[in-house]
Write an enzyme that holds these catalytic residues in place. Structure first.
Site, mmCIF file in Angstrom:
data_model
loop_
_atom_site.group_PDB
_atom_site.id
_atom_site.type_symbol
_atom_site.label_atom_id
_atom_site.label_comp_id
_atom_site.label_asym_id
_atom_site.label_seq_id
_atom_site.Cartn_x
_atom_site.Cartn_y
_atom_site.Cartn_z
ATOM 1 C CB CYS A 2 -25.435 34.837 21.324
ATOM 2 S SG CYS A 2 -26.840 34.413 20.326
ATOM 3 N NE ARG A 27 -18.904 34.884 20.589
ATOM 4 C CZ ARG A 27 -18.364 33.733 20.961
ATOM 5 N NH1 ARG A 27 -17.083 33.677 21.223
ATOM 6 N NH2 ARG A 27 -19.093 32.654 21.064
ATOM 7 C CD1 TRP A 70 -25.116 35.750 13.909
ATOM 8 C CD2 TRP A 70 -26.010 33.711 14.129
ATOM 9 N NE1 TRP A 70 -24.969 35.082 12.715
ATOM 10 C CE2 TRP A 70 -25.506 33.837 12.812
ATOM 11 C CE3 TRP A 70 -26.619 32.508 14.498
ATOM 12 C CZ2 TRP A 70 -25.592 32.811 11.881
ATOM 13 C CZ3 TRP A 70 -26.695 31.491 13.555
ATOM 14 C CH2 TRP A 70 -26.191 31.650 12.265
ATOM 15 C CG ASN A 96 -24.197 33.491 24.433
ATOM 16 O OD1 ASN A 96 -24.959 34.409 24.194
ATOM 17 N ND2 ASN A 96 -22.895 33.646 24.556
ATOM 18 C CD GLU A 477 -9.308 27.175 4.229
ATOM 19 O OE1 GLU A 477 -10.324 26.501 4.512
ATOM 20 O OE2 GLU A 477 -9.055 28.269 4.774
ATOM 21 C CE LYS A 481 -10.931 31.056 4.630
ATOM 22 N NZ LYS A 481 -10.573 30.199 5.740
#
Ligand code: M6R
Length: 601
Positions: A2, A27, A70, A96, A477, A481
């Site tokens: 949020c 975000r 969110w 939030n 990683e 991704k």
């Protein structure tokens, strides 16, 4: 997750509120809403652009608050979007965080006849503020009274129709900044919306609230005791949050990697005297010399960076290190003797809820804490005992790229610094660090080759990433991704594990991305790759030096010290994930279901 923005001053609040929401889109969110004094509220499920297109041109007022939500409690609908109001429609509130005791508050208000309109935890707080306001109609007093009954985490901005020129903000566990203008104030849950307007900010700390009007501001504790706070200057500038001609922030941020490495080492390496300067750690030198045990923690990519930090410190310094995912660490029984122990918390945003709680838990046990953080002034940066900033600039793409690289560089610097505290230097690594920006540039210069490979493999359903020693965390990683931006199912394994199960997955349709630079375990990795090849598996090799025989694709990176190779081998994996996602026409910077900064548990 949020996002909050707010404005009070002499101008029309609406343009800042809408642009602020746009700046916070990265975000992650699924609905948005705005309240402007004298005009009322507008809310929409979906994108900020939908909200913007239905905002009438006369939706004008000198104060307002807005929010991107969110969804946590309740679906991402218009009804559940913020701002929320109370029974009288006087109070408007954006939030939030999570109100943990909202069920009890809701039940008790419903028993008094209050009718709720949403499924959210936030509405319980808005209704509670409303109740207090009916008893004592001073907004800050009502907010303080309501917050004294709340359990959970919040960053809130609250307005009242009866005090139209006032915004009350408060924070406990969810960040809020106040931007200082000329008799005007901006509110935001991170710095990005503020950058076009001001770089003078006040960071609200946990347990603080502020009253903002066009005539001035005051900051108090939640019990309304006055607090004096200094104004700080934001390090970032507006240019750093623009795409600068690139289609996506992710590519722009990957291309910034050489500069990011330079920024991470700038002023920190003295090659002549083989010395590392880390200003933040200077005061802790005595303690670092006596360190007997280190715990490193983080989430997602920051956790994989932590695993490399573990190898770096063990190899370079020889101190035992243990790495744990923050969401696990915070609930484990602490058996660590605080004497001689350090917790290193790695976090780009400095706001990840689990990492922050792991820091707090360590502090409760008397353990010294050190932050490796990118966002200056963030919660982890402020709450750790000491730290080293990444100086990577804002990272907008949800997938961490340049910040991950900068975490590796900073962890290498910390390992060298610890070694130095123990009286010796690692000259070779020190020198190689200064060459990394050029090595990174040469990898990026060859990105067309990776784009071609990506085009060939864009249709794959599954992928396997393998590596050993320093390349083992990079395999994880790389898989993360690929998963997060291209939605391809990807698994990662230590290459030595193949015969213990994952080899059963291999067929010509299940390619392996093999991290196999010519390091101390190259020959071992090569044998594991032969096992895959002889079962018909395709290999995309990330390597150094001469091209190994029999690989389907080979991507070369420059040779360097093996402890620094992860900084280079991760770059082709980031590009591969990016180009595969692009050929699948996916929303790369904001992948489905994900948020940039995970500020709730
Ligand atoms: O801000 P942080 O570094 O604490 O974030 C940790 C993770 O949420 C983050 O690295 C996440 O895994 C990224 N989306 C990975 O690309």
């Amino acid at each position: 997750m949020c996002g909050i923005v707010g404005y009070v001053g002499k101008r029309n609040a609406t343009p800042f509120l809408i642009e602020g929401l746009e700046a916070l889109e990265y975000r992650g969110y699924d609905s948005a809403g705005i309240y402007v004094a004298g005009k009322g509220v507008l809310k929409r499920a979906g994108k900020v652009s939908v909200l913007k297109s239905c905002t009438p041109s006369d939706f004008i007022g000198a104060a307002g608050i807005a929010h991107t939500r969110w969804a946590t409690h309740g679906a991402p609908t218009e009804n559940n979007a913020h701002p929320h109001t109370d029974a009288t429609g006087n109070i408007w509130l954006v939030h939030n965080g999570i109100i943990e005791n909202y069920r009890a508050i809701r039940a008790s208000l419903e028993a008094e006849g209050v009718v709720f309109r949403s499924e959210t935890d936030t509405e319980a707080l808005a209704q509670l503020v409303g109740k207090k306001y009916r008893e004592l109609p001073i907004l800050e007093a009502a907010v303080a009274a309501a917050l004294s009954e709340i359990r959970g985490a919040y960053g809130i901005a609250v307005m009242s129709t009866r005090e139209a020129d006032k915004i009350v903000v408060a924070r406990l566990g969810s960040p809020l900044l106040i931007g200082m203008g000329d008799r005007e104030y901006y509110v935001a849950s991170d710095a990005t919306p503020l950058l076009p307007h001001t770089r003078r900010v006040i960071y609200l700390d946990d347990g603080e609230m502020a009253v903002l009007t066009s005539h001035g501001h005051s900051i108090t504790s939640l019990t309304q005791a006055p607090i004096e706070k200094g104004i700080e200057t934001l390090e970032w500038n507006i240019e750093s949050v623009k795409k600068k001609g690139h289609d996506h922030f992710m590519l722009k941020e990957i291309l910034e990697i050489p500069e990011v490495i330079e920024n991470a080492i700038r002023g920190r390496l003295d090659l002549e005297n083989s010395h590392v300067h880390l200003g933040g750690l200077a005061d802790a030198e005595e303690r670092l010399r006596k360190t007997k045990r280190i715990i490193i923690t983080g989430c997602g990519s920051a956790y994989y960076a932590s695993l490399i930090g573990e190898l770096l410190i063990e190899e370079i310094v020889g101190i035992p290190v243990e790495t744990e995912i923050a969401s696990e660490l915070r609930y484990r029984r602490c058996t660590v003797d605080p004497e001689g122990a350090i917790l290193i918390a790695v976090s780009q945003s400095g706001e990840t809820a689990d990492t922050l709680e792991a820091v707090r838990e360590a502090k409760r046990h008397g353990i010294f804490t050190l932050g490796v953080v990118n966002v200056v002034g963030s919660s982890i940066a402020r709450e750790t005992d000491t730290g080293v900033y990444n100086h990577a600039g804002p990272e907008i793409g949800v997938a961490s790229t340049k910040a991950f690289v900068s975490q590796l560089v900073v962890l290498a610097l910390i390992a060298l610094y610890l070694k130095q505290c123990h009286g010796t230097a690692e000259t070779n690594i020190l020198q190689e660090l200064t060459r990394l920006p050029d090595y990174a540039r040469s990898i990026l210069g060859e990105r067309e080759q990776i784009e071609e490979i990506a085009a060939k493999y864009a249709g794959m359903q599954n992928a396997l990433f393998i590596g050993r020693k320093f390349q083992y965390p990079i395999a994880y990683e790389g898989a993360l991704k690929l998963k997060e931006v291209s939605y391809v199912h990807a698994e990662a394994y230590g290459a030595g594990e193949m015969k213990h199960g994952p080899l059963a997955l291999i067929d010509p349709e299940f390619p392996t991305i093999a991290l196999m630079p010519r390091d101390s375990v190259y020959e071992k990795t090569l044998s594991n790759i032969e096992e895959i090849r002889s079962r018909g598996g395709k290999i995309i090799a990330i390597t150094t030096g001469s091209t190994p025989q029999g690989m389907n694709e080979v991507i070369s990176v420059p040779e360097t010290h093996e402890a620094l190779l992860p900084i280079l081998t991760t770059i082709p994996l980031q590009l591969l994930a990016y180009y595969i996602a692009r050929s699948r026409a996916l929303p790369i910077d904001m992948p489905r279901n994900l948020a940039k900064s995970v500020t709730v548990e």
